[in-house]
Write an enzyme that holds these catalytic residues in place. Structure first.
Site, PDB file in Angstrom:
ATOM      1  N   ASP A 120       0.859  -1.182   0.000  1.00 19.42           N
ATOM      2  CA  ASP A 120       0.000   0.000   0.000  1.00 19.42           C
ATOM      3  C   ASP A 120       0.896   1.233   0.000  1.00 19.42           C
ATOM      4  OD1 ASP A 120      -1.999   1.819   0.373  1.00 19.42           O
ATOM      5  OD2 ASP A 120      -2.983   0.693   1.976  1.00 19.42           O
ATOM      6  N   ASP A 211      -2.898   2.522  -6.006  1.00 17.18           N
ATOM      7  CA  ASP A 211      -1.926   2.606  -4.921  1.00 17.18           C
ATOM      8  C   ASP A 211      -1.786   1.333  -4.093  1.00 17.18           C
ATOM      9  OD1 ASP A 211      -4.298   2.790  -3.345  1.00 17.18           O
ATOM     10  OD2 ASP A 211      -3.049   3.654  -1.788  1.00 17.18           O
ATOM     11  N   GLU A 212      -2.480   0.274  -4.446  1.00 14.06           N
ATOM     12  CA  GLU A 212      -2.287  -0.924  -3.644  1.00 14.06           C
ATOM     13  C   GLU A 212      -2.464  -2.201  -4.451  1.00 14.06           C
ATOM     14  OE1 GLU A 212      -5.806  -2.259  -0.949  1.00 14.06           O
ATOM     15  OE2 GLU A 212      -5.739  -0.077  -0.928  1.00 14.06           O
TER      16      GLU A 212
END
Length: 590
Positions: A120, A211-212
DNA sequence: ATACATACC
DNA sequence: GACTGGTATGTAT
């Protein structure tokens, strides 16, 4: 207002089930408070933050709606408690036996052999902006607009400024807050860079957003075994530390990671040492047991604010408590919910990764606007949404057998209406012809809407039927005149794209004798279309190169959190769907 | 099957 | 002044 009221009902359990000898974990009653203030103490304390938020939103329609919503939840909880009261000891005992069997089976299925990582990026959008503008680094800032913030940096978080918070409230909490508009192209580009790092560790990694991502590094660890030198850290920790370092070297951005024997736990773990940290949960049953015992149920993916409240009302805050109440839960909730609660409370999660190229189940397009009851505006909006949705469908080579309209009133009440289509289509006009009547039957003089959305569902890949029709036409020897198999008019003069447009209209049952321009979606009589298309395409191709393929490998939101203004992110300018793009997509299939 | 709710980012 | 957007899935009727 969005802060949780801890409905901390006392422990009024009449039933303690000690008849189970199959308890997988020994759950001690220790309620350890998990640190809920992550990055340092608040400059403003919780009280003050809630007060400011409360004051900022009091009296608004949004706030009224929230209150109503909460009342419905409270009613649901009251219902739940009534249901609980009606349960007899005997019923509970029976349930207990049944659940016991399930627990044993689940326990047998526990797999601790694989290593999952949840990576993350830390405050991703904000971090990118700070990286590229050093003047922001020592200031509280957030990415988003006055309407909604997508994320905030750690400095701003100390003031209570959060993702999914409207910008104007952020400003009240932190008068010096700098709000930077999002730059999604850039975030996508950065994502593409660290995605390469992911792929190195797991070519099958699964991206959840920009983003993850989840990685299964089991195979990587196996291959890497002999190459590595001994160290204090476990092998997995060492590898993930390298992975994060590589991300940092490539992007100058930090990431946090969780390492665990399944995805559920990995996700929880990635949050523990955020930012710029990692947490390793060793794949041993007692370790997992101890970890999960203290875990707040809210941390589990799938248990959100509402479910948390319901569980809290039953005296359940931690996974240990949830496990203790497994028999009760099996009686109060649906089988599927009860099972999912049980799995969470046992620390079980997915031990294989979802197919990254599973087909989409729906495609939708919605937009918020100034609340209005103006019929012309609403119809116009509806048409635009259908046109954009159509572009998306073409881009994804999907056709819809159902369309849904979604409307949100000025009081934030949401309505949806579905309609099944006679034939699968991606044609904007067909969609529109089915959606507009649904819109009209919801319109009323006094009813104002603030949002409209259109969703395509019941999707299928472009139908074989249609494809073969097209193929058949194209495979006719050059020189023979191309005839439309539906209406038998000559298609000889039309380009491939226009043949397609014609076919779409014919196949979707349109009686009209005009042709839709694939560029501007306008309709033209056949004699005029060639000329029109030439002009339209000229205008389009001069400004746009080609349709880009998205860097994201998996369906899902292309956001870190919160708001993505359509115009600034995914939506290309109207002309992006050029004739040549349209052409390429279809040509490549024949 | 439809509508509504909840959840996730 | 102004509380998002896209997708999936569960629940209720």
């Amino acid at each position: 207002m969005n802060d949780d009221f801890d409905s901390d009902t006392g422990d009024d359990d009449l039933f303690s089930d000690d008849i189970n000898h199959d308890v997988p974990f020994h759950h001690a009653g220790t309620l350890m408070e998990l640190n809920d203030n992550k990055a340092g103490m608040a400059d403003l304390d919780k009280e003050k933050i809630s007060r400011i938020i409360e004051e900022a939103s009091k009296g608004s329609k949004f706030y009224d709606h929230k209150k109503k919503q909460q009342e419905r939840i409270d009613a649901k909880i009251a219902d739940l408690l009534r249901k609980k009261k009606a349960i007899t000891e005997e019923q509970l005992k029976n349930a207990s036996a049944k659940v016991g069997q399930i627990v044993r089976n689940l326990e047998k299925s526990r797999d601790l052999s694989r290593t999952f990582v949840h990576v993350d990026m830390d405050a991703f959008y904000a971090a990118v902006e700070m990286r590229d503008d050093p003047s922001l680094r020592d200031k509280p800032m957030a990415v988003g607009g006055p309407g909604m913030l997508a994320t905030s940096n750690y400095l701003a978080r100390r003031f209570g400024v959060r993702a999914a918070m409207p910008g104007f409230i952020g400003q009240k909490l932190c008068p010096d807050l700098i709000i930077v508009p999002p730059n999604f192209e850039k975030y996508r580009a950065v994502n593409a860079i660290f995605s390469e790092v992911f792929a190195k560790y797991d070519p099958n990694y699964s991206a959840m957003s920009l983003d993850e991502a989840y990685l299964d590094i089991t195979e990587f660890l196996r291959l890497d075994q002999n190459v590595r030198k001994p160290s204090d850290l476990s092998h997995a920790e060492e590898v993930v530390s390298d992975l994060r370092e590589e991300i940092f070297l490539a992007t100058q951005l930090t990431a946090s990671a969780g390492i665990a024997p399944n995805t559920l736990l990995a996700k929880v773990c990635s949050d523990i040492n955020k930012p710029n940290g990692q947490f390793y949960l060793r794949p041993e049953r007692p370790v997992v047991a101890e970890f999960v015992e203290k875990l707040s149920v809210r941390k589990a993916c799938g248990i959100g604010k509402v479910t948390e409240q319901m569980l809290n009302a039953l005296g359940i805050t931690t996974c240990a408590e949830m496990f203790e109440q497994r028999a009760l839960l099996s009686l109060l909730f649906s089988e599927i919910s009860a099972l999912s609660f049980l799995r969470v409370s046992m620390g079980l999660g997915s031990t294989f990764m979802g197919d990254s190229d599973a087909p989409a189940k729906s495609v939708s397009n919605e937009r918020t606007f100034k609340a209005t009851s103006d019929a012309d505006f609403l119809r116009d909006q509806c048409r635009r949404l259908c046109e954009e949705l159509s572009e998306d469908l073409v881009r994804k080579q999907l056709q819809a057998k159902s369309v849904t309209i979604k409307l949100k009133t000025d009081t934030f009440d949401v309505k949806t209406r579905v309609r099944n289509l006679p034939e699968a289509t991606w044609n904007a006009d067909v969609l529109c012809r089915h959606v507009v009547p649904m819109l009209e039957s919801e319109m009323a003089p006094k009813r104002a809407f603030r949002l409209m959305g259109v969703r395509a569902s019941n999707l299928c890949e472009k139908s074989a039927n249609q494809q073969s029709t097209l193929d058949a036409i194209l495979k006719q020897p050059s020189g023979t005149e191309r005839l439309c198999p539906v209406c038998s008019t000559s298609l000889a003069k039309l380009s491939l794209a226009l043949v397609n447009a014609h076919l779409d209209r014919c196949l979707s049952g349109s009686q009209q004798d005009d042709v839709q321009c694939p560029i501007c979606s306008g309709f033209f009589r056949r004699p005029e279309i060639e000329h029109h298309a030439a002009t339209c395409e000229g205008a389009a191709t001069s400004t746009t190169p080609s349709v880009k393929s998205a860097p994201i490998r998996k369906r899902g939101a292309a956001r870190e959190d919160g708001f993505v203004p359509r115009d600034e992110c995914q939506r290309k300018p109207k002309k992006q769907l050029t004739l040549s793009a349209f052409f390429d997509q279809r040509k490549s299939e024949s």
